[in-house]
Scaffold this motif. Structure first.
Motif, PDB file in Angstrom:
ATOM      1  N   GLY A 201     -10.231  -0.804   8.988  1.00 22.60           N
ATOM      2  CA  GLY A 201     -10.257  -2.028   8.204  1.00 22.60           C
ATOM      3  C   GLY A 201     -10.578  -1.799   6.744  1.00 22.60           C
ATOM      4  O   GLY A 201     -10.168  -2.583   5.878  1.00 22.60           O
ATOM      5  N   ALA A 202     -11.297  -0.715   6.441  1.00 25.85           N
ATOM      6  CA  ALA A 202     -11.610  -0.381   5.046  1.00 25.85           C
ATOM      7  C   ALA A 202     -10.480   0.368   4.365  1.00 25.85           C
ATOM      8  O   ALA A 202     -10.562   0.675   3.169  1.00 25.85           O
ATOM      9  CB  ALA A 202     -12.886   0.443   4.987  1.00 25.85           C
ATOM     10  N   GLY A 203      -9.423   0.682   5.104  1.00 22.39           N
ATOM     11  CA  GLY A 203      -8.292   1.392   4.521  1.00 22.39           C
ATOM     12  C   GLY A 203      -8.538   2.873   4.336  1.00 22.39           C
ATOM     13  O   GLY A 203      -7.788   3.527   3.600  1.00 22.39           O
ATOM     14  N   LEU A 204      -9.542   3.419   5.007  1.00 22.19           N
ATOM     15  CA  LEU A 204      -9.886   4.837   4.855  1.00 22.19           C
ATOM     16  C   LEU A 204      -9.095   5.726   5.800  1.00 22.19           C
ATOM     17  O   LEU A 204      -9.068   6.951   5.627  1.00 22.19           O
ATOM     18  CB  LEU A 204     -11.385   5.042   5.077  1.00 22.19           C
ATOM     19  CG  LEU A 204     -12.291   4.303   4.078  1.00 22.19           C
ATOM     20  CD1 LEU A 204     -13.752   4.428   4.489  1.00 22.19           C
ATOM     21  CD2 LEU A 204     -12.082   4.846   2.667  1.00 22.19           C
ATOM     22  N   ALA A 205      -8.483   5.140   6.825  1.00 15.52           N
ATOM     23  CA  ALA A 205      -7.695   5.910   7.784  1.00 15.52           C
ATOM     24  C   ALA A 205      -6.538   5.060   8.271  1.00 15.52           C
ATOM     25  O   ALA A 205      -6.538   3.827   8.149  1.00 15.52           O
ATOM     26  CB  ALA A 205      -8.569   6.360   8.955  1.00 15.52           C
ATOM     27  N   LYS A 206      -5.548   5.729   8.864  1.00 20.57           N
ATOM     28  CA  LYS A 206      -4.377   5.054   9.397  1.00 20.57           C
ATOM     29  C   LYS A 206      -4.187   5.462  10.852  1.00 20.57           C
ATOM     30  O   LYS A 206      -4.430   6.627  11.217  1.00 20.57           O
ATOM     31  CB  LYS A 206      -3.133   5.415   8.581  1.00 20.57           C
ATOM     32  CG  LYS A 206      -3.208   4.991   7.127  1.00 20.57           C
ATOM     33  CD  LYS A 206      -1.941   5.380   6.375  1.00 20.57           C
ATOM     34  CE  LYS A 206      -2.015   4.936   4.915  1.00 20.57           C
ATOM     35  NZ  LYS A 206      -0.787   5.301   4.171  1.00 20.57           N
ATOM     36  N   PRO A 207      -3.755   4.549  11.704  1.00 22.67           N
ATOM     37  CA  PRO A 207      -3.543   4.912  13.114  1.00 22.67           C
ATOM     38  C   PRO A 207      -2.371   5.861  13.273  1.00 22.67           C
ATOM     39  O   PRO A 207      -1.386   5.790  12.538  1.00 22.67           O
ATOM     40  CB  PRO A 207      -3.268   3.558  13.777  1.00 22.67           C
ATOM     41  CG  PRO A 207      -2.771   2.676  12.685  1.00 22.67           C
ATOM     42  CD  PRO A 207      -3.475   3.124  11.439  1.00 22.67           C
ATOM     43  N   SER A 208      -2.512   6.761  14.218  1.00 16.19           N
ATOM     44  CA  SER A 208      -1.442   7.733  14.481  1.00 16.19           C
ATOM     45  C   SER A 208      -0.287   7.059  15.202  1.00 16.19           C
ATOM     46  O   SER A 208      -0.494   6.231  16.092  1.00 16.19           O
ATOM     47  CB  SER A 208      -1.980   8.891  15.323  1.00 16.19           C
ATOM     48  OG  SER A 208      -0.926   9.745  15.726  1.00 16.19           O
ATOM     49  N   THR A 209       0.911   7.413  14.839  1.00 14.84           N
ATOM     50  CA  THR A 209       2.104   6.886  15.519  1.00 14.84           C
ATOM     51  C   THR A 209       2.451   7.707  16.749  1.00 14.84           C
ATOM     52  O   THR A 209       3.393   7.362  17.469  1.00 14.84           O
ATOM     53  CB  THR A 209       3.302   6.891  14.547  1.00 14.84           C
ATOM     54  OG1 THR A 209       3.523   8.231  14.081  1.00 14.84           O
ATOM     55  CG2 THR A 209       3.044   5.963  13.379  1.00 14.84           C
ATOM     56  N   ARG A 210       1.698   8.799  16.988  1.00  9.72           N
ATOM     57  CA  ARG A 210       1.984   9.675  18.124  1.00  9.72           C
ATOM     58  C   ARG A 210       0.908   9.592  19.196  1.00  9.72           C
ATOM     59  O   ARG A 210       0.854  10.423  20.100  1.00  9.72           O
ATOM     60  CB  ARG A 210       2.117  11.114  17.642  1.00  9.72           C
ATOM     61  CG  ARG A 210       3.238  11.306  16.622  1.00  9.72           C
ATOM     62  CD  ARG A 210       3.337  12.731  16.158  1.00  9.72           C
ATOM     63  NE  ARG A 210       4.404  12.920  15.179  1.00  9.72           N
ATOM     64  CZ  ARG A 210       4.690  14.088  14.602  1.00  9.72           C
ATOM     65  NH1 ARG A 210       3.958  15.168  14.920  1.00  9.72           N
ATOM     66  NH2 ARG A 210       5.669  14.177  13.730  1.00  9.72           N
ATOM     67  N   SER A 252      -5.882   2.657  -2.347  1.00  6.22           N
ATOM     68  CA  SER A 252      -6.160   2.159  -1.003  1.00  6.22           C
ATOM     69  C   SER A 252      -5.163   1.067  -0.651  1.00  6.22           C
ATOM     70  O   SER A 252      -4.684   0.337  -1.530  1.00  6.22           O
ATOM     71  CB  SER A 252      -7.582   1.597  -0.928  1.00  6.22           C
ATOM     72  OG  SER A 252      -8.543   2.613  -1.027  1.00  6.22           O
ATOM     73  N   PRO A 253      -4.861   0.920   0.637  1.00  9.00           N
ATOM     74  CA  PRO A 253      -4.002  -0.203   1.046  1.00  9.00           C
ATOM     75  C   PRO A 253      -4.748  -1.523   0.902  1.00  9.00           C
ATOM     76  O   PRO A 253      -5.972  -1.550   0.722  1.00  9.00           O
ATOM     77  CB  PRO A 253      -3.700   0.123   2.510  1.00  9.00           C
ATOM     78  CG  PRO A 253      -4.872   0.921   2.968  1.00  9.00           C
ATOM     79  CD  PRO A 253      -5.296   1.739   1.781  1.00  9.00           C
ATOM     80  N   GLU A 254      -4.018  -2.613   0.978  1.00 11.51           N
ATOM     81  CA  GLU A 254      -4.632  -3.938   0.924  1.00 11.51           C
ATOM     82  C   GLU A 254      -5.539  -4.133   2.147  1.00 11.51           C
ATOM     83  O   GLU A 254      -5.139  -3.839   3.278  1.00 11.51           O
ATOM     84  CB  GLU A 254      -3.561  -5.025   0.917  1.00 11.51           C
ATOM     85  CG  GLU A 254      -2.579  -4.926  -0.239  1.00 11.51           C
ATOM     86  CD  GLU A 254      -3.108  -5.508  -1.533  1.00 11.51           C
ATOM     87  OE1 GLU A 254      -3.732  -6.590  -1.471  1.00 11.51           O
ATOM     88  OE2 GLU A 254      -2.905  -4.900  -2.593  1.00 11.51           O
ATOM     89  N   THR A 255      -6.755  -4.597   1.910  1.00 11.35           N
ATOM     90  CA  THR A 255      -7.717  -4.835   2.983  1.00 11.35           C
ATOM     91  C   THR A 255      -8.411  -6.168   2.749  1.00 11.35           C
ATOM     92  O   THR A 255      -8.121  -6.869   1.775  1.00 11.35           O
ATOM     93  CB  THR A 255      -8.780  -3.714   3.026  1.00 11.35           C
ATOM     94  OG1 THR A 255      -9.607  -3.815   1.854  1.00 11.35           O
ATOM     95  CG2 THR A 255      -8.138  -2.338   3.087  1.00 11.35           C
ATOM     96  N   GLU A 256      -9.343  -6.499   3.622  1.00  9.00           N
ATOM     97  CA  GLU A 256     -10.136  -7.719   3.408  1.00  9.00           C
ATOM     98  C   GLU A 256     -10.983  -7.603   2.146  1.00  9.00           C
ATOM     99  O   GLU A 256     -11.378  -8.608   1.565  1.00  9.00           O
ATOM    100  CB  GLU A 256     -11.036  -7.967   4.629  1.00  9.00           C
ATOM    101  CG  GLU A 256     -10.283  -8.383   5.878  1.00  9.00           C
ATOM    102  CD  GLU A 256     -11.230  -8.763   7.004  1.00  9.00           C
ATOM    103  OE1 GLU A 256     -12.206  -9.488   6.728  1.00  9.00           O
ATOM    104  OE2 GLU A 256     -11.003  -8.329   8.147  1.00  9.00           O
ATOM    105  N   LEU A 257     -11.268  -6.370   1.723  1.00  8.98           N
ATOM    106  CA  LEU A 257     -12.049  -6.156   0.505  1.00  8.98           C
ATOM    107  C   LEU A 257     -11.173  -6.047  -0.732  1.00  8.98           C
ATOM    108  O   LEU A 257     -11.570  -6.461  -1.822  1.00  8.98           O
ATOM    109  CB  LEU A 257     -12.875  -4.866   0.630  1.00  8.98           C
ATOM    110  CG  LEU A 257     -14.012  -4.809   1.634  1.00  8.98           C
ATOM    111  CD1 LEU A 257     -14.636  -3.410   1.629  1.00  8.98           C
ATOM    112  CD2 LEU A 257     -15.072  -5.853   1.312  1.00  8.98           C
ATOM    113  N   PHE A 258      -9.992  -5.473  -0.567  1.00  3.23           N
ATOM    114  CA  PHE A 258      -9.217  -5.028  -1.722  1.00  3.23           C
ATOM    115  C   PHE A 258      -7.876  -5.741  -1.815  1.00  3.23           C
ATOM    116  O   PHE A 258      -7.046  -5.665  -0.909  1.00  3.23           O
ATOM    117  CB  PHE A 258      -8.991  -3.516  -1.627  1.00  3.23           C
ATOM    118  CG  PHE A 258      -8.197  -2.936  -2.763  1.00  3.23           C
ATOM    119  CD1 PHE A 258      -8.563  -3.153  -4.085  1.00  3.23           C
ATOM    120  CD2 PHE A 258      -7.069  -2.162  -2.511  1.00  3.23           C
ATOM    121  CE1 PHE A 258      -7.835  -2.608  -5.134  1.00  3.23           C
ATOM    122  CE2 PHE A 258      -6.336  -1.606  -3.556  1.00  3.23           C
ATOM    123  CZ  PHE A 258      -6.720  -1.833  -4.864  1.00  3.23           C
TER     124      PHE A 258
END
Length: 673
Positions: A201-210, A252-258
């Motif tokens: 949610g903080a945009g610090l990581a992304k889920p793996s597609t694998r 960072s990607p768009e988040t609830e903070l950013f």
């Protein structure tokens, strides 16, 4: 100055829960406290400093004569040193309007153009999650800073050193490093029992597609923390160490903070520095902001790699009434500046605008500081252009306006831009500035710019014959030209007098007046003033002439006999008579000037070889001049008798009336325009 401003500005919980997170912060950011308070008080101009947002007035909450009520517009707080009233824009509206909290919010939101969001019963839950996300971001800031000290970060440290960043600078700006590992930060945060949803949610990581573990958003990058106006870490910007990386800078990607379009890099520190009187500078990148701040320009921000948005513009004006846009001196930087003009025009208010300092070509603020020092940057800031000049430059640069159609296209384009301005006062001043700039571009230049004149048909090659004129022939031709100049001077006086006594007709003859060479300096200055100020009306035009040339200039012109007997002076203010006079005299001048030019050319040509073309040119020019002069000298049936007894060409009168019918004198312009 000062006061106990450490009070809690949060609304009661039952009200906050009905609004989404961040709404009140955005509302306070977009509401100018000095404007809200200014509706209820009279500012003490001697004590107030509007440029710094430091305003003083008698308190609206208790009876007093001294100015003990203080508004800090940049921080959004007010405090009375007499009755100790304190608060922000919302509390001020509540107290002065006697309304509830939500009613005050609705009033301010309506003024700021913000729709009231739907009631959200989960608002408190979301607010708590935002607080948790901020805590996770702070952990990430610390971890990235630690990584900058590791062996893997040696190339990053070398790069930063080459850019001139010392250890204390790195500490001040909390610069860090993200190792080129897939789960470095993820594993570190999981080691502190941070839930997956908060890291993601903080945009610090992304889920793996694998189907594997989530992976870090930032890898192999120098990290710049991005903080909001309250100093909370809300995002990161990362600069790639790999020169082949597709994204040199990554946010960072768009988040609830950013929300990238609602954030500015270094906004909190810039607000403090601007409050101390430093100019607010808007650069393009993180390194530009850091370099400017370290060089003494602490009120520097950047829009995070995107074109400035309307929300960012509102934030800038919340900090300073006139930010200075410092864009790179390349094509992209110039395009960004020009796009910003279109965004800003509808939002302009009195005392609130932009200035533009364009960097030398191929340089950004960091480059300029390294090559020329802080003095060069200060020089650019001092010379920053107002927005109206950049608008003019955009519409005219690299273009040629050598025809009425091209000039009309420019006028239309500028008119469309100026009409975007909602404030009528600013719109009027923009119109006047554009008028002045237009005048500088189009004012008549004696000599005509050296364009090649059409000299009529030339005889075939080999048909030239020697023709040496006698001295008597030459002197006779030149003497005739001198007499013509005296006549032309009289005609110019009549034309100028007609324009001054009836300025509403000037627009119809603008091109002819611009082309009128004017045989002496006084006529030239008068013509320039007429073209520039005729739209303002006869009284304003006369006042301008008196200020520029002295009251005797106009008096002497109108007293000359050949001017005083002109029909347009005997009937001052009669638009039809003025138009007929100007049209006739301009036509005669044009024909006479054509003859004079051919005579001059003929004298030059006859000094050497000449051909029959010389004779043809002189004959054609003389015929045109004779036709222009012969008004009322032919068949009586072709003329009409004016009220003053003058015989006027019926066809010319019809043409003049046609032009006259196109003028809407109630608006000072053409009916069709």
């Amino acid at each position: 100055m000062g006061g106990p401003l450490d009070f809690d500005l949060r609304a009661p919980i039952y009200n906050v829960m009905s609004l989404p997170p961040g709404f009140l912060d955005e509302l306070r950011t977009r509401s100018s406290l000095s404007q809200v308070v200014g509706r209820k008080v009279m500012w003490d101009q001697r004590k107030s400093n509007q440029g710094k947002g430091d305003m003083w007035a008698p308190c609206p909450f208790h009876q007093e004569k001294s100015a003990s009520f203080h508004v800090d517009d940049r921080k959004g707080f007010y405090y009375c040193f007499g009755c100790h009233a304190k608060g922000d824009a919302i509390s001020f509206v509540r107290e002065t309007e006697n309304v509830s909290f939500m009613e005050a919010v609705e009033i301010l939101a309506r003024e700021a153009g913000m729709p009231i969001p739907e009631r959200d019963p989960r608002a408190q839950e979301k607010a708590e999650k935002r607080t948790e996300l901020v805590d996770v971001m702070e952990l990430a800031v610390k971890w990235f800073r630690l990584q900058l000290r590791t062996g893997a970060a040696a190339p990053a440290r070398d790069y930063l050193a080459r850019r001139g960043l010392k250890d204390d600078t790195l500490e001040r700006w909390e610069i860090g490093f993200a190792p080129d590992n897939w789960q470095g930060l993820w594993d570190a945060l999981k080691g502190k029992d941070i839930p997956d949803d908060l890291i993601l949610g903080a945009g610090l990581a992304k889920p793996s597609t694998r189907g594997g573990k989530p992976y870090d958003t930032f890898r192999g990058r120098i990290m710049y923390p991005i903080r909001d106006a309250r100093g909370r870490a809300i995002a990161f910007g990362g600069r790639a160490m790999d020169p082949d990386d597709k994204a040199k800078y990554l946010n960072s990607p768009e988040t609830e903070l950013f929300d990238k379009g609602r954030s500015l890099y270094n906004v909190k520190n810039a607000r403090v520095a601007a409050g101390k009187g430093l100019p607010l500078l808007v650069a393009e990148g993180y390194m530009d902001v850091i370099a400017l701040s370290e060089a003494g320009f602490g009120a520097a921000v950047a829009p995070l790699g995107t074109a400035i948005t309307e929300n960012q513009l509102a934030m800038l004006w919340r900090v300073s009434d006139e930010p200075v846009i410092m864009l790179d001196g390349d094509t992209a930087g110039q395009r960004a500046a020009l796009r910003l003009i279109d965004l800003a025009l509808p939002l302009l208010e009195a005392g609130r605008s932009l200035r533009f300092a364009m960097m030398p070509e191929g340089q950004d603020p960091d480059d300029l500081l390294k090559s020329a020092g802080a003095g060069a940057v200060q020089t650019l800031i001092d010379a920053a252009e107002p927005m109206v000049r950049l608008l003019w430059q955009r519409e005219t640069e690299g273009k040629v306006f050598d025809s009425p159609e091209r000039k009309a296209a420019l006028d239309k384009s500028l008119r469309e831009k100026i009409t975007l301005i909602k404030d009528p006062g600013i719109r009027s001043h923009y119109g006047q500035e554009i008028k002045d700039l237009r005048w500088q571009l189009f004012r008549a230049r004696p000599g005509g710019g050296g364009q090649q004149r059409n000299r009529g048909p030339r005889l075939p090659w080999g048909s030239k014959v020697p023709l040496g004129p006698s001295a008597g022939a030459k002197s006779s031709m030149l003497a005739t030209a001198a007499d013509a100049r005296a006549t032309d001077h009289l005609r110019e006086g009549v034309i100028l007098a007609a324009c001054i006594t009836c300025p509403e007709v000037v627009e119809a003859f603008e091109s002819g007046l611009e082309a009128m060479p004017c045989l002496d300096a006084d006529h030239g200055r008068l013509r320039d003033l007429v073209l520039r100020y005729a739209p303002d009306g006869v009284d304003a035009l006369r006042a301008r002439i008196d200020d520029a040339l002295g009251p005797k200039t106009l008096e002497n012109l109108l007293a000359q006999r050949h001017v005083a007997i002109a029909p347009c002076i005997r009937k001052p203010g009669n638009a039809e008579t003025a138009m007929m006079t100007i049209a006739e005299e301009l036509a005669k001048l044009k024909a006479a000037h054509g003859l004079a030019e051919e005579v001059t050319d003929a004298v030059d040509d006859l000094s050497g070889e000449a051909d029959e073309g010389v004779t043809w040119r002189l004959a054609e020019a003389a015929r045109a001049a004779d036709q222009a002069q012969r008004v009322g000298q032919e068949d009586k049936a072709e003329y009409i008798i004016a009220d003053n007894g003058a015989r006027l060409d019926r066809e010319e009168v019809a043409k003049s009336r046609s032009i006259f019918d196109q003028i809407d004198f109630s608006k000072g312009g053409r009916k069709d325009g």
